[in-house]
Design a protein around this motif. Structure first.
Motif, PDB file in Angstrom:
ATOM      1  N   LEU A 163      35.853  29.931  22.911  1.00  0.00           N
ATOM      2  CA  LEU A 163      35.007  28.841  23.406  1.00  0.00           C
ATOM      3  C   LEU A 163      35.807  27.907  24.306  1.00  0.00           C
ATOM      4  N   ALA A 164      37.008  27.550  23.850  1.00  0.00           N
ATOM      5  CA  ALA A 164      37.839  26.625  24.622  1.00  0.00           C
ATOM      6  C   ALA A 164      38.265  27.255  25.949  1.00  0.00           C
ATOM      7  N   GLU A 165      38.620  28.533  25.908  1.00  0.00           N
ATOM      8  CA  GLU A 165      39.089  29.205  27.124  1.00  0.00           C
ATOM      9  C   GLU A 165      38.009  29.242  28.200  1.00  0.00           C
ATOM     10  N   LEU A 166      36.742  29.404  27.777  1.00  0.00           N
ATOM     11  CA  LEU A 166      35.641  29.502  28.734  1.00  0.00           C
ATOM     12  C   LEU A 166      34.942  28.168  28.956  1.00  0.00           C
ATOM     13  N   GLY A 167      35.473  27.109  28.338  1.00  0.00           N
ATOM     14  CA  GLY A 167      34.964  25.770  28.599  1.00  0.00           C
ATOM     15  C   GLY A 167      33.634  25.446  27.948  1.00  0.00           C
ATOM     16  N   VAL A 168      33.302  26.147  26.866  1.00  0.00           N
ATOM     17  CA  VAL A 168      32.041  25.874  26.154  1.00  0.00           C
ATOM     18  C   VAL A 168      32.339  24.842  25.077  1.00  0.00           C
ATOM     19  N   ARG A 169      31.675  23.696  25.159  1.00  0.00           N
ATOM     20  CA  ARG A 169      31.960  22.632  24.197  1.00  0.00           C
ATOM     21  C   ARG A 169      30.703  21.785  23.979  1.00  0.00           C
ATOM     22  N   GLY A 170      30.772  20.953  22.932  1.00  0.00           N
ATOM     23  CA  GLY A 170      29.691  20.014  22.656  1.00  0.00           C
ATOM     24  C   GLY A 170      28.347  20.687  22.467  1.00  0.00           C
ATOM     25  N   PRO A 171      27.284  20.101  23.040  1.00  0.00           N
ATOM     26  CA  PRO A 171      25.920  20.634  22.860  1.00  0.00           C
ATOM     27  C   PRO A 171      25.751  22.060  23.381  1.00  0.00           C
ATOM     28  N   ASP A 172      26.608  22.461  24.315  1.00  0.00           N
ATOM     29  CA  ASP A 172      26.493  23.812  24.869  1.00  0.00           C
ATOM     30  C   ASP A 172      26.724  24.883  23.801  1.00  0.00           C
ATOM     31  N   VAL A 182      24.754  30.624  28.074  1.00  0.00           N
ATOM     32  CA  VAL A 182      24.750  29.258  28.580  1.00  0.00           C
ATOM     33  C   VAL A 182      25.522  29.227  29.899  1.00  0.00           C
ATOM     34  N   ARG A 183      25.075  28.386  30.798  1.00  0.00           N
ATOM     35  CA  ARG A 183      25.737  28.271  32.089  1.00  0.00           C
ATOM     36  C   ARG A 183      26.848  27.236  31.988  1.00  0.00           C
ATOM     37  N   VAL A 184      28.085  27.625  32.337  1.00  0.00           N
ATOM     38  CA  VAL A 184      29.238  26.722  32.337  1.00  0.00           C
ATOM     39  C   VAL A 184      29.874  26.795  33.726  1.00  0.00           C
ATOM     40  N   GLY A 185      29.751  25.707  34.476  1.00  0.00           N
ATOM     41  CA  GLY A 185      30.277  25.717  35.845  1.00  0.00           C
ATOM     42  C   GLY A 185      29.539  26.740  36.689  1.00  0.00           C
ATOM     43  N   ASP A 186      30.303  27.682  37.262  1.00  0.00           N
ATOM     44  CA  ASP A 186      29.698  28.666  38.158  1.00  0.00           C
ATOM     45  C   ASP A 186      29.504  30.029  37.504  1.00  0.00           C
ATOM     46  N   ARG A 187      29.572  30.075  36.178  1.00  0.00           N
ATOM     47  CA  ARG A 187      29.386  31.362  35.507  1.00  0.00           C
ATOM     48  C   ARG A 187      28.526  31.230  34.261  1.00  0.00           C
ATOM     49  N   THR A 188      27.968  32.346  33.803  1.00  0.00           N
ATOM     50  CA  THR A 188      27.162  32.411  32.579  1.00  0.00           C
ATOM     51  C   THR A 188      28.019  33.003  31.466  1.00  0.00           C
ATOM     52  N   VAL A 189      28.099  32.273  30.354  1.00  0.00           N
ATOM     53  CA  VAL A 189      28.847  32.741  29.190  1.00  0.00           C
ATOM     54  C   VAL A 189      27.863  33.352  28.194  1.00  0.00           C
ATOM     55  N   GLU A 190      28.126  34.585  27.807  1.00  0.00           N
ATOM     56  CA  GLU A 190      27.282  35.282  26.840  1.00  0.00           C
ATOM     57  C   GLU A 190      27.828  35.064  25.432  1.00  0.00           C
ATOM     58  N   LEU A 191      26.917  35.061  24.463  1.00  0.00           N
ATOM     59  CA  LEU A 191      27.299  34.822  23.062  1.00  0.00           C
ATOM     60  C   LEU A 191      28.345  35.828  22.592  1.00  0.00           C
ATOM     61  N   ALA A 192      28.205  37.077  23.003  1.00  0.00           N
ATOM     62  CA  ALA A 192      29.132  38.119  22.548  1.00  0.00           C
ATOM     63  C   ALA A 192      30.563  37.865  23.005  1.00  0.00           C
ATOM     64  N   GLU A 193      30.742  37.072  24.064  1.00  0.00           N
ATOM     65  CA  GLU A 193      32.081  36.803  24.583  1.00  0.00           C
ATOM     66  C   GLU A 193      32.865  35.836  23.705  1.00  0.00           C
ATOM     67  N   VAL A 194      32.170  34.998  22.946  1.00  0.00           N
ATOM     68  CA  VAL A 194      32.833  33.921  22.207  1.00  0.00           C
ATOM     69  C   VAL A 194      32.519  33.973  20.711  1.00  0.00           C
ATOM     70  N   SER A 195      32.082  35.125  20.242  1.00  0.00           N
ATOM     71  CA  SER A 195      31.754  35.240  18.820  1.00  0.00           C
ATOM     72  C   SER A 195      31.960  36.679  18.380  1.00  0.00           C
ATOM     73  N   GLN A 196      31.913  36.883  17.078  1.00  0.00           N
ATOM     74  CA  GLN A 196      31.983  38.238  16.544  1.00  0.00           C
ATOM     75  C   GLN A 196      30.968  38.378  15.422  1.00  0.00           C
ATOM     76  N   GLU A 197      30.572  39.599  15.145  1.00  0.00           N
ATOM     77  CA  GLU A 197      29.575  39.845  14.109  1.00  0.00           C
ATOM     78  C   GLU A 197      30.091  39.404  12.746  1.00  0.00           C
ATOM     79  N   ARG A 198      29.202  38.818  11.962  1.00  0.00           N
ATOM     80  CA  ARG A 198      29.526  38.415  10.592  1.00  0.00           C
ATOM     81  C   ARG A 198      28.470  39.016   9.669  1.00  0.00           C
ATOM     82  N   PRO A 199      28.821  40.070   8.942  1.00  0.00           N
ATOM     83  CA  PRO A 199      27.836  40.699   8.063  1.00  0.00           C
ATOM     84  C   PRO A 199      27.325  39.717   7.016  1.00  0.00           C
TER      85      PRO A 199
END
Length: 304
Positions: A163-172, A182-199
């Protein structure tokens, strides 16, 4: 204190002993409380264990043999006298509805509790909520019996460094979890990029049955399996005759189903050394084994 734990109120089978009360098990699951099979004396055991009548949201009965239900009158009366808040949901085999009625109204009392009855007629989901789903599965005993399985839905665990590396913070962060991107700056961050599956976690409760498909269905991939082991394997003929399990059979279920924590309980009064149940199970299953004792508090294993 774990927010997911099993509080053991009783571990005997047909007859209580000096050290083992009739059955009774409270599963604390975050803010939810499920009371399974309250046998005779459960109300007093709740006091010893520090369990309040207000802790019970679901009352789950597997079948109507006395060691699994004769505590219902005291528990229900206590709920009324303590003015339990909100509805309590009672689940039991529909074939035993007359018994539940007799137990619920076994004596005169000021009936103030909202006890909503949900008789079980067959396999399937019997309750849903923020906790996930509660299922009932038919087992095989001398009378109709159902086991229970609590299933938490799978989710995702956020990765702070990503999250920190891609600049996703706060309400985002919340928006990302809700919407999947979510859109951060000039790019779209997908949930799969900043999370992992939790059974999601799984809890299974099996009482008074011989080995059958339902036992394995309930136990499949369970984080905690609470299961009767009335007999030792030396008395397998008695287990078969009365449609119960041995410690070795319970352990085989755990091994075959990928169970993480095996909780043995419902012990015949004929045995005086509980270590024998552990040793028999350990010869079959190499995971965590707990031979339950009255008033134990057993944490559900942390998420995988």
């Amino acid at each position: 204190m774990s927010n997911r734990e099993l509080v053991v109120l009783g571990t005997a089978s047909q007859a209580p002993t000096r050290t083992r009360n009739h059955n009774g098990y409270l599963l604390r699951w975050d803010g939810l409380g499920l009371l399974f099979d309250p046998g005779e004396g459960t109300q007093r055991q709740m006091t010893f264990a520090g369990v309040s009548a207000n802790d019970v949201d679901h009352l789950c009965i597997t079948h109507f043999h006395g060691d699994h239900c004769l505590g219902v009158p005291g528990v229900v009366h206590r709920m009324s006298s303590d003015r339990v808040r909100g509805a309590v949901h009672a689940h039991y085999p529909a074939s035993g509805a007359k018994f539940f009625g007799h137990l619920r109204y076994a004596a005169a009392y000021d009936d103030t509790v909202q006890l909503d009855e949900h008789p079980i007629t067959g396999d399937g989901t019997i309750a849903r909520g923020p906790f996930g789903s509660l299922r009932a599965v038919r087992l095989e005993h001398r009378i109709e019996v159902f086991g229970y399985r609590l299933e938490e839905p799978d989710g995702r665990r956020m990765l702070p460094d990503a999250l920190a590396e891609l600049g996703v913070r706060g309400p985002d962060i919340g928006r990302l979890q809700r919407e999947g991107s979510v859109r951060v700056g000039d790019r779209t961050v997908e949930l799969a990029e900043v999370s992992q599956e939790r059974p999601g976690q799984r809890f299974a409760f099996v009482m008074d049955t011989r080995l059958c498909d339902g036992v394995f269905e309930l136990a499949d991939d369970a984080d905690m399996l609470v299961i009767e082991s009335t007999f030792l394997d030396q008395d397998a003929d008695l287990a078969d005759r009365y449609r119960h399990l041995t410690a070795a059979q319970a352990a085989r279920v755990a091994a075959d189903c990928g169970v993480r924590c095996l909780v043995l309980t419902h012990f015949s009064q004929r045995y005086t050394d509980p270590r024998r149940f552990h040793d028999e199970a350990a010869a079959v299953f190499d995971g965590t084994i707990v031979v339950a004792s009255d008033l134990d508090r057993i944490p559900v294993p942390l998420r995988r």
